[in-house]
Design an enzyme around this catalytic site. Structure first.
Site, PDB file in Angstrom:
ATOM      1  N   HIS A  32       0.839  -1.187   0.000  1.00 38.64           N
ATOM      2  CA  HIS A  32       0.000   0.000   0.000  1.00 38.64           C
ATOM      3  C   HIS A  32       0.881   1.247   0.000  1.00 38.64           C
ATOM      4  CE1 HIS A  32      -3.343  -2.439   1.977  1.00 38.64           C
ATOM      5  NE2 HIS A  32      -2.281  -3.108   2.379  1.00 38.64           N
ATOM      6  N   TYR A  33       0.315   2.407  -0.337  1.00 34.75           N
ATOM      7  CA  TYR A  33       0.926   3.651   0.105  1.00 34.75           C
ATOM      8  C   TYR A  33       0.049   4.218   1.211  1.00 34.75           C
ATOM      9  CZ  TYR A  33      -2.122   6.266  -3.293  1.00 34.75           C
ATOM     10  OH  TYR A  33      -3.154   6.801  -4.018  1.00 34.75           O
ATOM     11  N   THR A  34       0.658   5.059   2.054  1.00 37.98           N
ATOM     12  CA  THR A  34      -0.082   5.581   3.204  1.00 37.98           C
ATOM     13  C   THR A  34      -1.143   6.592   2.782  1.00 37.98           C
ATOM     14  OG1 THR A  34       1.708   7.180   3.531  1.00 37.98           O
ATOM     15  CG2 THR A  34       1.731   5.180   4.898  1.00 37.98           C
ATOM     16  N   GLU A  79       2.653  -0.818   4.535  1.00 36.51           N
ATOM     17  CA  GLU A  79       2.314   0.558   4.160  1.00 36.51           C
ATOM     18  C   GLU A  79       3.612   1.306   3.836  1.00 36.51           C
ATOM     19  OE1 GLU A  79      -0.468   2.257   3.823  1.00 36.51           O
ATOM     20  OE2 GLU A  79      -2.031   1.049   4.785  1.00 36.51           O
ATOM     21  N   HIS A  89      -2.556  -2.926  -3.362  1.00 39.40           N
ATOM     22  CA  HIS A  89      -3.917  -2.749  -2.843  1.00 39.40           C
ATOM     23  C   HIS A  89      -4.911  -2.604  -3.993  1.00 39.40           C
ATOM     24  CE1 HIS A  89      -6.419  -0.710   0.595  1.00 39.40           C
ATOM     25  NE2 HIS A  89      -6.868  -1.897   0.270  1.00 39.40           N
ATOM     26  N   ASP A 133      -3.589   2.440  -4.881  1.00 37.91           N
ATOM     27  CA  ASP A 133      -2.229   2.301  -4.356  1.00 37.91           C
ATOM     28  C   ASP A 133      -1.674   0.879  -4.524  1.00 37.91           C
ATOM     29  OD1 ASP A 133      -4.322   1.772  -2.344  1.00 37.91           O
ATOM     30  OD2 ASP A 133      -2.702   1.493  -0.913  1.00 37.91           O
TER      31      ASP A 133
END
Length: 210
Positions: free
Chosen positions: A5-7, A70, A112, A122
Site C-alpha cells: 500500500h501507500y499511506t 504501508e 492494494h 495504491d
C-alpha cells in the site's frame, strides 16, 4: 499473500498516528518510511486491518491471509511522488524476508489496487514493480514472445478474473491491471498490448522486466 500500500497521507507521522488509533479501525504489519526505516506495527502472526473489502484469486478475506506493508507516500490525493531509492531498497529487503519465511509465490505479492480495484489506486503507477520483479519478488511485465489472443471484452475480463482480479466493476479491474502491468497508459481500454500482457501472465513463467 503480501499486500503493498501507500499511506496516502500528508506525512509519515500522520499515517503512523492513524494506524495506531483504535478508532480508525485500520492497521498494517509494517510501515516503510521514505528514508528506509521499517517500523513494525502489528505482529506477523496477528491479523491487521489493511485490505478492507477485497479479493484475490480464491481469497475473499485477504486480511486473514496476508501481511500488509504501508509505504509512506502522500498518494494521489496529496501530491503523488516517486518512491525514493532508499525506501524501495527497504521494501525489497522486507518483502524478500517475508516471502521466504512463508513461501509466498510471486503471484501473491500484490498491490492494494489489485485486490480492491473499485476502491483503491495504491501503491500506484509510480511504484517500481520492475525492481521487485527482477529479484523474483513480484510478477514481471511480460515483454518476450507476446501474442495477441484477440479476446473480446468479455473474454479479456474472463481471463482477468482467472488471473486473480475481481471483475465485478469491469472498468475498475481493467484500470487496476493497467496500473500494475502497463502504467504508462491507464485508460480502461482493452487494446492489443493489454491482451498480450495478460495472456503471457497466464502462461507458465512469464518473462520480462529484464
Amino acid at each position: 499473500m503480501i499486500v503493498l500500500h501507500y499511506t496516502g497521507m500528508e506525512s509519515a507521522e500522520a499515517a503512523i498516528d492513524r494506524l495506531r488509533d483504535p478508532e480508525a479501525k485500520v492497521s498494517a504489519h509494517y510501515v516503510v518510511d521514505e528514508d528506509g526505516q521499517v517500523i513494525c506495527m502489528v505482529d506477523e502472526g496477528d491479523r491487521a486491518w489493511h485490505a478492507g473489502a477485497s479479493h484475490w484469486r480464491e481469497i475473499d478475506d485477504v486480511n486473514s491471509a496476508s501481511i500488509g506493508i504501508e509505504i509512506v507516500n502522500p498518494g494521489h490525493e496529496w501530491g503523488y511522488v516517486p518512491f525514493p531509492d532508499a525506501q524501495i531498497d527497504a521494501v525489497i529487503r522486507l518483502v524478500a524476508e517475508i516471502k521466504d519465511r512463508y513461501e509466498i509465490t510471486r503471484g501473491n505479492i500484490v498491490g492494494h489496487s489489485d485486490i480492491a480495484p473499485a476502491r483503491k489506486r495504491d501503491p500506484g503507477e509510480l511504484f517500481p514493480w520492475h525492481r521487485l520483479a527482477r529479484l523474483r519478488l513480484a510478477l514481471p511485465r511480460p515483454t518476450q514472445s507476446l501474442m495477441d489472443p484477440f479476446w473480446t471484452e468479455a473474454g479479456f475480463c474472463l481471463a482477468l478474473e482467472r488471473f486473480g482480479y475481481d471483475v465485478t466493476d469491469r472498468m475498475a479491474a481493467i484500470m487496476a491491471f493497467q496500473r500494475r502491468f502497463r502504467p504508462e497508459l491507464i485508460d480502461g481500454e482493452i487494446d492489443a498490448e493489454c491482451r498480450m500482457i495478460l495472456l503471457a501472465l497466464l502462461l507458465p513463467k512469464p518473462r520480462g522486466d529484464a
